[in-house]
Design a protein around this motif. Structure first.
Motif, PDB file in Angstrom:
ATOM      1  N   ARG A 103      37.211  19.382  20.757  1.00 57.69           N
ATOM      2  CA  ARG A 103      37.941  19.675  22.004  1.00 57.69           C
ATOM      3  C   ARG A 103      37.673  18.578  23.031  1.00 57.69           C
ATOM      4  O   ARG A 103      38.538  18.102  23.734  1.00 57.69           O
ATOM      5  CB  ARG A 103      37.495  21.046  22.525  1.00 57.69           C
ATOM      6  CG  ARG A 103      37.695  21.330  24.010  1.00 57.69           C
ATOM      7  CD  ARG A 103      39.144  21.351  24.404  1.00 57.69           C
ATOM      8  NE  ARG A 103      39.287  21.732  25.804  1.00 57.69           N
ATOM      9  CZ  ARG A 103      39.095  20.925  26.840  1.00 57.69           C
ATOM     10  NH1 ARG A 103      38.717  19.668  26.639  1.00 57.69           N
ATOM     11  NH2 ARG A 103      39.268  21.354  28.074  1.00 57.69           N
ATOM     12  N   LYS A 104      36.427  18.188  23.156  1.00 54.53           N
ATOM     13  CA  LYS A 104      36.025  16.995  23.899  1.00 54.53           C
ATOM     14  C   LYS A 104      35.206  16.162  22.928  1.00 54.53           C
ATOM     15  O   LYS A 104      34.602  16.697  22.005  1.00 54.53           O
ATOM     16  CB  LYS A 104      35.180  17.358  25.128  1.00 54.53           C
ATOM     17  CG  LYS A 104      35.961  17.995  26.265  1.00 54.53           C
ATOM     18  CD  LYS A 104      35.055  18.281  27.454  1.00 54.53           C
ATOM     19  CE  LYS A 104      35.822  18.879  28.618  1.00 54.53           C
ATOM     20  NZ  LYS A 104      36.679  17.886  29.282  1.00 54.53           N
ATOM     21  N   TYR A 105      35.172  14.850  23.118  1.00 49.58           N
ATOM     22  CA  TYR A 105      34.484  14.028  22.129  1.00 49.58           C
ATOM     23  C   TYR A 105      33.785  12.853  22.786  1.00 49.58           C
ATOM     24  O   TYR A 105      34.066  12.471  23.919  1.00 49.58           O
ATOM     25  CB  TYR A 105      35.460  13.514  21.063  1.00 49.58           C
ATOM     26  CG  TYR A 105      36.845  13.264  21.596  1.00 49.58           C
ATOM     27  CD1 TYR A 105      37.183  12.053  22.168  1.00 49.58           C
ATOM     28  CD2 TYR A 105      37.801  14.279  21.562  1.00 49.58           C
ATOM     29  CE1 TYR A 105      38.432  11.834  22.689  1.00 49.58           C
ATOM     30  CE2 TYR A 105      39.066  14.069  22.093  1.00 49.58           C
ATOM     31  CZ  TYR A 105      39.378  12.842  22.646  1.00 49.58           C
ATOM     32  OH  TYR A 105      40.618  12.647  23.175  1.00 49.58           O
ATOM     33  N   CYS A 154      46.693  14.036  17.962  1.00 50.84           N
ATOM     34  CA  CYS A 154      46.429  15.334  17.333  1.00 50.84           C
ATOM     35  C   CYS A 154      45.681  16.250  18.293  1.00 50.84           C
ATOM     36  O   CYS A 154      45.982  17.445  18.403  1.00 50.84           O
ATOM     37  CB  CYS A 154      45.631  15.133  16.045  1.00 50.84           C
ATOM     38  SG  CYS A 154      45.385  16.633  15.080  1.00 50.84           S
ATOM     39  N   MET A 155      44.707  15.681  19.018  1.00 52.15           N
ATOM     40  CA  MET A 155      43.949  16.477  19.979  1.00 52.15           C
ATOM     41  C   MET A 155      44.847  16.960  21.119  1.00 52.15           C
ATOM     42  O   MET A 155      44.768  18.107  21.563  1.00 52.15           O
ATOM     43  CB  MET A 155      42.787  15.652  20.546  1.00 52.15           C
ATOM     44  CG  MET A 155      41.712  15.260  19.520  1.00 52.15           C
ATOM     45  SD  MET A 155      41.008  16.671  18.626  1.00 52.15           S
ATOM     46  CE  MET A 155      42.045  16.705  17.156  1.00 52.15           C
ATOM     47  N   LYS A 156      45.711  16.079  21.593  1.00 55.23           N
ATOM     48  CA  LYS A 156      46.623  16.435  22.692  1.00 55.23           C
ATOM     49  C   LYS A 156      47.592  17.521  22.260  1.00 55.23           C
ATOM     50  O   LYS A 156      47.898  18.449  23.026  1.00 55.23           O
ATOM     51  CB  LYS A 156      47.393  15.191  23.144  1.00 55.23           C
ATOM     52  CG  LYS A 156      48.320  15.449  24.326  1.00 55.23           C
ATOM     53  CD  LYS A 156      49.012  14.159  24.778  1.00 55.23           C
ATOM     54  CE  LYS A 156      49.930  14.429  25.963  1.00 55.23           C
ATOM     55  NZ  LYS A 156      50.620  13.175  26.400  1.00 55.23           N
ATOM     56  N   PHE A 157      48.070  17.440  21.012  1.00 52.90           N
ATOM     57  CA  PHE A 157      49.027  18.423  20.509  1.00 52.90           C
ATOM     58  C   PHE A 157      48.390  19.796  20.304  1.00 52.90           C
ATOM     59  O   PHE A 157      48.979  20.835  20.639  1.00 52.90           O
ATOM     60  CB  PHE A 157      49.629  17.927  19.189  1.00 52.90           C
ATOM     61  CG  PHE A 157      50.515  18.939  18.516  1.00 52.90           C
ATOM     62  CD1 PHE A 157      51.815  19.130  18.949  1.00 52.90           C
ATOM     63  CD2 PHE A 157      50.040  19.709  17.454  1.00 52.90           C
ATOM     64  CE1 PHE A 157      52.644  20.074  18.340  1.00 52.90           C
ATOM     65  CE2 PHE A 157      50.852  20.647  16.839  1.00 52.90           C
ATOM     66  CZ  PHE A 157      52.155  20.825  17.282  1.00 52.90           C
ATOM     67  N   THR A 158      47.196  19.828  19.746  1.00 54.79           N
ATOM     68  CA  THR A 158      46.578  21.106  19.373  1.00 54.79           C
ATOM     69  C   THR A 158      45.896  21.823  20.540  1.00 54.79           C
ATOM     70  O   THR A 158      45.766  23.051  20.521  1.00 54.79           O
ATOM     71  CB  THR A 158      45.541  20.897  18.248  1.00 54.79           C
ATOM     72  OG1 THR A 158      44.599  19.880  18.652  1.00 54.79           O
ATOM     73  CG2 THR A 158      46.227  20.452  16.965  1.00 54.79           C
ATOM     74  N   LYS A 159      45.447  21.085  21.532  1.00 49.75           N
ATOM     75  CA  LYS A 159      44.665  21.668  22.621  1.00 49.75           C
ATOM     76  C   LYS A 159      45.334  22.877  23.291  1.00 49.75           C
ATOM     77  O   LYS A 159      44.678  23.909  23.515  1.00 49.75           O
ATOM     78  CB  LYS A 159      44.344  20.593  23.667  1.00 49.75           C
ATOM     79  CG  LYS A 159      43.537  21.109  24.844  1.00 49.75           C
ATOM     80  CD  LYS A 159      43.296  20.005  25.867  1.00 49.75           C
ATOM     81  CE  LYS A 159      42.672  20.546  27.143  1.00 49.75           C
ATOM     82  NZ  LYS A 159      42.515  19.497  28.178  1.00 49.75           N
ATOM     83  N   ALA A 185      31.359  23.265  23.911  1.00 52.61           N
ATOM     84  CA  ALA A 185      31.522  24.626  23.383  1.00 52.61           C
ATOM     85  C   ALA A 185      31.795  25.621  24.507  1.00 52.61           C
ATOM     86  O   ALA A 185      32.520  26.604  24.317  1.00 52.61           O
ATOM     87  CB  ALA A 185      30.276  25.032  22.607  1.00 52.61           C
ATOM     88  N   TYR A 186      31.230  25.363  25.675  1.00 49.56           N
ATOM     89  CA  TYR A 186      31.469  26.252  26.808  1.00 49.56           C
ATOM     90  C   TYR A 186      32.922  26.182  27.268  1.00 49.56           C
ATOM     91  O   TYR A 186      33.521  27.194  27.657  1.00 49.56           O
ATOM     92  CB  TYR A 186      30.543  25.899  27.968  1.00 49.56           C
ATOM     93  CG  TYR A 186      29.077  26.130  27.681  1.00 49.56           C
ATOM     94  CD1 TYR A 186      28.620  27.370  27.252  1.00 49.56           C
ATOM     95  CD2 TYR A 186      28.152  25.106  27.836  1.00 49.56           C
ATOM     96  CE1 TYR A 186      27.272  27.592  26.985  1.00 49.56           C
ATOM     97  CE2 TYR A 186      26.807  25.311  27.582  1.00 49.56           C
ATOM     98  CZ  TYR A 186      26.364  26.550  27.153  1.00 49.56           C
ATOM     99  OH  TYR A 186      25.038  26.755  26.894  1.00 49.56           O
ATOM    100  N   PHE A 187      33.515  24.975  27.248  1.00 48.78           N
ATOM    101  CA  PHE A 187      34.925  24.828  27.608  1.00 48.78           C
ATOM    102  C   PHE A 187      35.802  25.607  26.634  1.00 48.78           C
ATOM    103  O   PHE A 187      36.755  26.276  27.039  1.00 48.78           O
ATOM    104  CB  PHE A 187      35.331  23.348  27.598  1.00 48.78           C
ATOM    105  CG  PHE A 187      34.719  22.532  28.701  1.00 48.78           C
ATOM    106  CD1 PHE A 187      35.279  22.520  29.969  1.00 48.78           C
ATOM    107  CD2 PHE A 187      33.585  21.771  28.477  1.00 48.78           C
ATOM    108  CE1 PHE A 187      34.720  21.773  30.992  1.00 48.78           C
ATOM    109  CE2 PHE A 187      33.011  21.013  29.479  1.00 48.78           C
ATOM    110  CZ  PHE A 187      33.587  21.010  30.755  1.00 48.78           C
TER     111      PHE A 187
END
Length: 229
Positions: A103-105, A154-159, A185-187
């Motif tokens: 989700r964040k990297y 992919c991250m932008k699409f799935t978020k 994980a909190y986000f």
């Protein structure tokens, strides 16, 4: 019949979730699949692959399982976790497990710690025994910039689909993850509206299924999927 789809991460392959898959196979009669996403596996070929192909492959594998099984679980590691969340939002599944989901990297702090360890092992002539360093080296030159752009797409699409997940969710995150900051994980917990559990593993880096906590992780995932309190 119960079915389970395991989705690996970016630049990885089914080996990233293999210990967990084997653990579940030894204890259940579930139908479990861990496909290789296009361009991935032990020999990477990511030059001309688009993120839609990764999602399409995972979705087709899910639909095969869904046709055969009355109950379906999805387990996703890293990028595979975000693809898993997309599928969980789009289709009715029973439980979702997100392992080090991207989700964040990029945890700059932990990457710095890893680099210090590389330097120490290098001075002591022990780099060949450092599994994390060997994974980095094995992928050097194999990941084109274009593929990284596709990962970001992919991250932008799935978020946005995180907010549409309705099944129970388990998030497992390593504290020493150098790719995904553990606080991410909190986000996720805030974004996912359904019942969500978060578990942190102190001795685990990004490849949580392959780390020192893998036995505890396997047991936790097994208990969650069996709905054991």
């Amino acid at each position: 019949m119960i079915g389970c789809l395991c989705i690996h991460g970016f630049t990885g392959g089914p080996y990233e979730v293999e210990p967990l898959k084997e653990y579940l196979l030894q204890r259940t009669n579930w139908y479990i699949e861990a496909p290789t996403l296009p361009g991935h596996g032990k020999e990477l070929a990511l030059d001309s692959v688009h993120y839609e192909e990764w999602i399409d492959k995972a979705e087709k594998e899910f639909l095969k399982i869904n046709e055969k099984c009355d109950k379906v679980f999805i387990i996703g590691f890293s990028m595979g976790g975000m693809i898993a969340a997309y599928l969980a939002a789009k289709y009715k599944i029973n439980r979702l497990v997100l392992l080090s989901p991207s989700r964040k990297y990029i945890s700059i702090k932990q990457m710095g710690i890893d680099i210090v360890e590389f330097v120490k092992d290098g001075l002591n002539k022990q780099l060949s025994d450092n599994p994390l360093f060997q994974r980095y080296i094995s992928k050097t030159g194999s990941v084109p910039v274009k593929a990284t752009v596709e990962f970001l797409k992919c991250m932008k699409f799935t978020k946005p689909y995180l907010q549409q997940v309705s099944c129970p969710v388990l998030i497992a995150q390593g504290i020493q993850d150098g790719m995904v900051p553990y606080k991410a994980a909190y986000f996720l917990e805030e974004e996912i509206p359904s019942d969500t559990q978060v578990m942190f593993f102190h001795d685990s880096k990004h490849h949580i299924c392959l780390g020192d906590d893998k036995d505890a992780l396997n047991q936790a995932v097994y208990s969650f999927l069996r709905d054991e309190k």
